[in-house]
Design an enzyme around this catalytic site. Structure first.
Site, PDB file in Angstrom:
ATOM      1  N   ASN A 115      -0.822   5.976  -1.215  1.00 24.24           N
ATOM      2  CA  ASN A 115      -0.365   4.698  -1.766  1.00 24.24           C
ATOM      3  C   ASN A 115      -1.519   3.798  -2.213  1.00 24.24           C
ATOM      4  O   ASN A 115      -1.423   2.572  -2.160  1.00 24.24           O
ATOM      5  CB  ASN A 115       0.545   3.974  -0.765  1.00 24.24           C
ATOM      6  CG  ASN A 115      -0.149   3.663   0.545  1.00 24.24           C
ATOM      7  OD1 ASN A 115      -1.320   4.004   0.745  1.00 24.24           O
ATOM      8  ND2 ASN A 115       0.562   3.007   1.453  1.00 24.24           N
ATOM      9  N   LYS A 135      -8.026   4.081  -1.362  1.00 27.05           N
ATOM     10  CA  LYS A 135      -7.852   5.445  -0.859  1.00 27.05           C
ATOM     11  C   LYS A 135      -8.263   6.477  -1.915  1.00 27.05           C
ATOM     12  O   LYS A 135      -8.461   6.143  -3.083  1.00 27.05           O
ATOM     13  CB  LYS A 135      -6.395   5.638  -0.425  1.00 27.05           C
ATOM     14  CG  LYS A 135      -6.013   4.781   0.792  1.00 27.05           C
ATOM     15  CD  LYS A 135      -4.584   5.047   1.234  1.00 27.05           C
ATOM     16  CE  LYS A 135      -4.210   4.220   2.453  1.00 27.05           C
ATOM     17  NZ  LYS A 135      -2.822   4.476   2.896  1.00 27.05           N
ATOM     18  N   HIS A 149      -5.252   0.092   1.286  1.00 24.02           N
ATOM     19  CA  HIS A 149      -4.922  -0.443   2.609  1.00 24.02           C
ATOM     20  C   HIS A 149      -5.400  -1.887   2.653  1.00 24.02           C
ATOM     21  O   HIS A 149      -6.411  -2.229   2.049  1.00 24.02           O
ATOM     22  CB  HIS A 149      -5.640   0.370   3.697  1.00 24.02           C
ATOM     23  CG  HIS A 149      -5.679  -0.304   5.039  1.00 24.02           C
ATOM     24  ND1 HIS A 149      -4.679  -0.148   5.983  1.00 24.02           N
ATOM     25  CD2 HIS A 149      -6.599  -1.169   5.589  1.00 24.02           C
ATOM     26  CE1 HIS A 149      -4.980  -0.873   7.060  1.00 24.02           C
ATOM     27  NE2 HIS A 149      -6.138  -1.491   6.837  1.00 24.02           N
ATOM     28  N   GLU A 160     -11.505  -4.281  11.360  1.00 28.05           N
ATOM     29  CA  GLU A 160     -11.647  -3.277  10.301  1.00 28.05           C
ATOM     30  C   GLU A 160     -12.916  -3.489   9.465  1.00 28.05           C
ATOM     31  O   GLU A 160     -13.552  -2.527   9.031  1.00 28.05           O
ATOM     32  CB  GLU A 160     -10.399  -3.281   9.420  1.00 28.05           C
ATOM     33  CG  GLU A 160      -9.176  -2.768  10.181  1.00 28.05           C
ATOM     34  CD  GLU A 160      -7.866  -2.918   9.434  1.00 28.05           C
ATOM     35  OE1 GLU A 160      -6.824  -2.473   9.964  1.00 28.05           O
ATOM     36  OE2 GLU A 160      -7.878  -3.477   8.314  1.00 28.05           O
ATOM     37  N   TYR A 197      -7.213   4.358  12.165  1.00 28.64           N
ATOM     38  CA  TYR A 197      -5.752   4.210  12.208  1.00 28.64           C
ATOM     39  C   TYR A 197      -5.189   4.407  13.615  1.00 28.64           C
ATOM     40  O   TYR A 197      -4.033   4.801  13.776  1.00 28.64           O
ATOM     41  CB  TYR A 197      -5.096   5.211  11.254  1.00 28.64           C
ATOM     42  CG  TYR A 197      -5.166   4.803   9.795  1.00 28.64           C
ATOM     43  CD1 TYR A 197      -4.486   3.680   9.344  1.00 28.64           C
ATOM     44  CD2 TYR A 197      -5.895   5.543   8.874  1.00 28.64           C
ATOM     45  CE1 TYR A 197      -4.530   3.303   8.015  1.00 28.64           C
ATOM     46  CE2 TYR A 197      -5.941   5.181   7.536  1.00 28.64           C
ATOM     47  CZ  TYR A 197      -5.259   4.050   7.115  1.00 28.64           C
ATOM     48  OH  TYR A 197      -5.302   3.684   5.795  1.00 28.64           O
TER      49      TYR A 197
END
Length: 375
Positions: free
Chosen positions: A202, A98, A205, A216, A136
């Site tokens: 965070n 991220k 993923h 994905e 998402y």
């Protein structure tokens, strides 16, 4: 006496004919030789030949192997014997780094290497709001959805395809708990504990199932001719760096990226490429007839995946070239011992990285990878 051999169904994209060709690939472990049969035309494509660049540990469904500069995807076991002997728990999964952890990609690659996960594809992209929302979609009804989509589309992300034994659970274990505060308490060495802030910011993923991984990975790395999210290359005020195949296979990618960041350079685009010989010859054409190492340089560049980087910084073509050091690592170790080639190079050909030599060629070399090869 029966000679052991392993059989696979393999696919190769023929860029000249723009066709996906299928072959039966046979590998003989006793002498490391291979044979290839054209499935459609029912004829021998490659007679049995020793192939030093192919190793038994490379052979599993889902792997990409290099056979004489052709990059083959192994899509099925060719017989039950091969499935029984070589079938394993190897999986593919998606890791997405991220925006808050982009500059920590070197450390994360080091962590992946330490748990035997192999990066087989990588691409830095900038997702739009709609693309992030699509990715998402399963969280659309959750209260954190808007914040998550906003954050993931706020800056570049790096998508990685990981391959390895039980890759899905291994990567999620390495990531740690979703909430970075919990991770800092329960899994202090995890990615989220070290580089994350909360439950949204965070650091990364990871796919949570085989089905999610397939979906994905297709989002970022489509198997069809359609394009995934665009790369982040600016093609302005930049220079080009290529982490060479030998450095990637020897697990030096993370260290090299860390060195580049530590020196104050910006990596504004990043992508892994598997070059065929024609592309490698074209890219290195400026050295043809000038450097005696030209044929070996071409062979090295198409010997496995390489990683192309767009580098930005003050007077980047000149300063980054100085940072890479002399082309010969032995000379670099003597004259410039802290340069990339001094630290990570092995020979004048396997010298860890290529960098743009002429200032005017920086944009052109970046465009070659990020606009032409990824066009």
């Amino acid at each position: 006496m029966y000679e052991e051999r392993y059989a696979f169904l393999a696919e190769w994209y023929d860029p000249c004919a723009t066709l996906l060709r299928r072959f039966q690939l046979l590998y003989y472990p006793e002498d490391g030789s291979v044979e290839m049969f054209d499935v459609k035309n029912r004829r021998i494509f490659l007679r049995r030949t020793k192939c030093n660049e192919l190793h038994q540990e490379d052979l599993f469904v889902g792997s990409r192997v290099n056979v004489f500069s052709r990059h083959l995807n192994l899509i099925e076991y060719g017989d039950q014997y091969t499935a029984n002997k070589l079938g394993s728990k190897k999986e593919r999964t998606l890791a997405m780094i991220k925006p808050d952890a982009i500059t920590k990609i070197g450390d994360i690659l080091e962590m992946l290497y330490s748990v035997n996960l192999m990066v087989t594809r990588a691409k830095m992209v900038k997702l739009t709001w709609d693309q992030a929302a699509d990715f998402y979609l399963e969280h659309q009804s959750k209260p954190f959805f808007n914040n998550l989509v906003q954050f993931v589309s706020s800056g570049p992300v790096i998508a990685l395809e990981l391959m390895g034994e039980e890759a899905i659970s291994v990567w999620r274990g390495l990531l740690g708990p979703t909430d970075s505060a919990v991770a800092q308490w329960e899994a202090q060495q995890s990615v989220r504990a070290q580089f994350g802030t909360d439950g949204v910011k965070n650091a990364g993923h990871g796919s949570d199932s085989v089905a999610a991984a397939a979906r994905e990975l297709e989002f970022f790395f489509p198997s069809t001719m359609c394009h995934g999210p665009s790369n982040t290359a600016t093609c302005a005020d930049c220079t080009c760096c290529i982490i060479k195949p030998h450095a990637i296979s020897e697990g030096m990618t993370g260290k090299i990226l860390n060195s580049i960041f530590a020196a104050g350079f910006e990596i504004s685009a990043l992508q892994m490429f598997s070059m065929d010989r024609a592309n490698a010859e074209e890219f290195h054409e400026v050295y043809k007839g000038v450097m005696t190492e030209y044929p070996s340089m071409v062979s090295e560049l198409c010997s496995g995946p390489c990683m192309a980087l767009e580098i930005r910084g003050k007077d980047s073509p000149k300063t980054f070239r100085e940072f890479c050091g002399p082309a010969d690592p032995e000379i670099a170790q003597y004259l410039r011992p802290t340069t990339l080639r001094a630290l990570y190079g092995k020979s004048k050909v396997q010298n860890a990285v290529h960098c743009t030599d002429l200032p005017d060629d920086g944009v052109l070399e970046v465009q070659y990878f990020f606009k032409i090869l990824d066009g």
